[in-house]
Scaffold this motif. Structure first.
Motif, mmCIF file in Angstrom:
data_model
loop_
_atom_site.group_PDB
_atom_site.id
_atom_site.type_symbol
_atom_site.label_atom_id
_atom_site.label_comp_id
_atom_site.label_asym_id
_atom_site.label_seq_id
_atom_site.Cartn_x
_atom_site.Cartn_y
_atom_site.Cartn_z
ATOM 1 N N GLY A 100 0.823 -1.219 0.000
ATOM 2 C CA GLY A 100 0.000 0.000 0.000
ATOM 3 C C GLY A 100 0.850 1.258 0.000
ATOM 4 N N LEU A 101 1.923 1.245 0.803
ATOM 5 C CA LEU A 101 2.838 2.392 0.837
ATOM 6 C C LEU A 101 3.506 2.610 -0.519
ATOM 7 C CD1 LEU A 101 4.539 1.930 4.332
ATOM 8 C CD2 LEU A 101 2.951 3.747 3.658
ATOM 9 N N ILE A 102 3.900 1.519 -1.153
ATOM 10 C CA ILE A 102 4.542 1.622 -2.474
ATOM 11 C C ILE A 102 3.558 2.184 -3.487
ATOM 12 C CG2 ILE A 102 5.489 0.261 -4.381
ATOM 13 C CD1 ILE A 102 6.700 -1.602 -2.199
ATOM 14 N N GLN A 103 2.329 1.706 -3.463
ATOM 15 C CA GLN A 103 1.312 2.211 -4.399
ATOM 16 C C GLN A 103 1.003 3.676 -4.128
ATOM 17 O OE1 GLN A 103 -1.929 -0.517 -3.897
ATOM 18 N NE2 GLN A 103 -1.092 -2.009 -5.366
ATOM 19 N N GLU A 104 0.939 4.058 -2.858
ATOM 20 C CA GLU A 104 0.672 5.453 -2.492
ATOM 21 C C GLU A 104 1.784 6.375 -2.992
ATOM 22 O OE1 GLU A 104 0.452 8.022 1.620
ATOM 23 O OE2 GLU A 104 -0.410 5.996 1.639
ATOM 24 N N GLN A 105 3.019 5.926 -2.832
ATOM 25 C CA GLN A 105 4.163 6.723 -3.311
ATOM 26 C C GLN A 105 4.126 6.862 -4.830
ATOM 27 O OE1 GLN A 105 6.412 8.362 -1.326
ATOM 28 N NE2 GLN A 105 7.017 9.328 -3.232
ATOM 29 N N ALA A 106 3.800 5.789 -5.530
ATOM 30 C CA ALA A 106 3.699 5.839 -6.990
ATOM 31 C C ALA A 106 2.608 6.819 -7.413
ATOM 32 C CB ALA A 106 3.431 4.446 -7.553
ATOM 33 N N GLN A 107 1.479 6.822 -6.710
ATOM 34 C CA GLN A 107 0.378 7.747 -7.013
ATOM 35 C C GLN A 107 0.817 9.192 -6.779
ATOM 36 O OE1 GLN A 107 -2.595 7.138 -8.323
ATOM 37 N NE2 GLN A 107 -3.260 9.255 -8.207
ATOM 38 N N LEU A 108 1.518 9.438 -5.666
ATOM 39 C CA LEU A 108 2.020 10.788 -5.378
ATOM 40 C C LEU A 108 2.995 11.259 -6.457
ATOM 41 C CD1 LEU A 108 2.599 10.617 -1.517
ATOM 42 C CD2 LEU A 108 0.862 11.945 -2.730
ATOM 43 N N GLN A 113 3.038 10.320 -9.568
ATOM 44 C CA GLN A 113 2.258 10.591 -10.778
ATOM 45 C C GLN A 113 1.536 11.928 -10.666
ATOM 46 O OE1 GLN A 113 -0.693 7.606 -11.594
ATOM 47 N NE2 GLN A 113 -1.107 8.364 -13.645
ATOM 48 N N GLU A 114 0.949 12.230 -9.513
ATOM 49 C CA GLU A 114 0.258 13.505 -9.303
ATOM 50 C C GLU A 114 1.233 14.675 -9.383
ATOM 51 O OE1 GLU A 114 -1.801 13.143 -5.572
ATOM 52 O OE2 GLU A 114 -3.217 11.664 -6.363
ATOM 53 N N GLN A 115 2.433 14.525 -8.821
ATOM 54 C CA GLN A 115 3.441 15.580 -8.877
ATOM 55 C C GLN A 115 3.867 15.853 -10.316
ATOM 56 O OE1 GLN A 115 4.548 17.491 -6.261
ATOM 57 N NE2 GLN A 115 5.477 18.715 -7.857
ATOM 58 N N LEU A 157 1.112 17.833 -11.942
ATOM 59 C CA LEU A 157 1.148 19.233 -11.483
ATOM 60 C C LEU A 157 2.273 20.008 -12.161
ATOM 61 C CD1 LEU A 157 0.444 18.929 -7.647
ATOM 62 C CD2 LEU A 157 -0.996 20.016 -9.375
ATOM 63 N N ASN A 158 3.441 19.397 -12.268
ATOM 64 C CA ASN A 158 4.571 20.054 -12.928
ATOM 65 C C ASN A 158 4.236 20.379 -14.378
ATOM 66 O OD1 ASN A 158 6.051 19.877 -10.588
ATOM 67 N ND2 ASN A 158 7.258 18.124 -11.240
ATOM 68 N N GLN A 159 3.576 19.457 -15.065
ATOM 69 C CA GLN A 159 3.204 19.680 -16.463
ATOM 70 C C GLN A 159 2.178 20.807 -16.569
ATOM 71 O OE1 GLN A 159 1.465 16.282 -18.379
ATOM 72 N NE2 GLN A 159 1.728 17.123 -20.419
ATOM 73 N N GLU A 160 1.191 20.845 -15.681
ATOM 74 C CA GLU A 160 0.185 21.906 -15.692
ATOM 75 C C GLU A 160 0.824 23.267 -15.417
ATOM 76 O OE1 GLU A 160 -2.825 20.786 -12.876
ATOM 77 O OE2 GLU A 160 -3.477 19.072 -14.085
ATOM 78 N N GLN A 161 1.752 23.329 -14.465
ATOM 79 C CA GLN A 161 2.434 24.587 -14.156
ATOM 80 C C GLN A 161 3.258 25.071 -15.349
ATOM 81 O OE1 GLN A 161 4.591 23.658 -10.563
ATOM 82 N NE2 GLN A 161 2.965 24.453 -9.254
ATOM 83 N N ALA A 162 3.914 24.164 -16.034
ATOM 84 C CA ALA A 162 4.696 24.540 -17.210
ATOM 85 C C ALA A 162 3.793 25.102 -18.296
ATOM 86 C CB ALA A 162 5.478 23.332 -17.735
ATOM 87 N N GLN A 163 2.623 24.521 -18.494
ATOM 88 C CA GLN A 163 1.682 25.018 -19.500
ATOM 89 C C GLN A 163 1.149 26.395 -19.105
ATOM 90 O OE1 GLN A 163 -1.166 21.824 -19.637
ATOM 91 N NE2 GLN A 163 -0.014 20.666 -21.181
#
Length: 181
Positions: free
Chosen positions: A53-61, A63-65, A68-74
């Motif tokens: 669960g911790l590994i999956q949570e980290q992977a999700q975080l 992906q979300e980061q 966010l980085n892509q949206e900020q660049a746009q």
């Protein structure tokens, strides 16, 4: 992700059985060999599920980061494009390149050589710069009032005075828009 890896590594190594090889019996073996013993390690399926669960949570975080980085660049790119397109560019530099005067009356000095005329505000025929954009302008002489769209700026040669210049363009008239208002 780093923390999850360390927990998993600590968990695996703490449950391992280690054997020290005897170099007298085996001359090629001089290392301690550790093998995990899953049967006797006390590993519970709940702990494994928690780690997964911790590994999956980290992977999700992660992906979300990345999203966010892509949206900020746009957003930054769109802001840069809108800012540069909205700022009008106005500026000029003209030169006399020949002596003028003395003349018997006050006249507007008509600088005949255009070095630059961005925005076409300087009129070569009249010698007058017309501000086509309201804003704060800089001119190479001191001026007391702010310019408004439609204001005219020019230099004047007073009666019986002269201006010296030659091909070196010592006498110039310049102005540019600092920012619109």
């Amino acid at each position: 992700m780093e923390r999850t890896f360390l927990l998993l590594a600590a968990f695996i190594f703490s449950s391992a059985q280690c054997q020290d090889t005897d170099p007298s019996r085996d001359p090629d073996a001089s290392l301690t060999v550790c093998k995990p013993d899953i049967r006797d390690s006390g590993v519970h399926s709940a702990q494994i599920l928690e780690l997964q669960g911790l590994i999956q949570e980290q992977a999700q975080l992660n992906q979300e980061q990345a999203q966010l980085n892509q949206e900020q660049a746009q957003q930054l790119k769109a802001l840069q494009e809108s800012t540069s397109a909205a700022v009008p560019r106005v500026g000029f530099t003209v030169a006399l390149r020949q002596p003028l005067g003395p003349v018997p009356i006050d006249i507007t000095v008509k600088y005949p050589v255009i070095i630059s005329n961005i925005g076409n505000g300087y009129n070569l025929t009249t010698g007058i710069f017309t501000a086509r954009v309201s804003g704060m302008y800089y001119f190479s002489y001191t001026m007391r009032n702010n310019l408004e769209a439609g204001d005219n700026v020019y230099t004047k040669l007073y009666a019986y005075r002269d201006i010296y210049d030659d091909r070196m363009s010592h006498n110039t008239f310049s102005g540019f828009l600092l920012f619109p208002l």
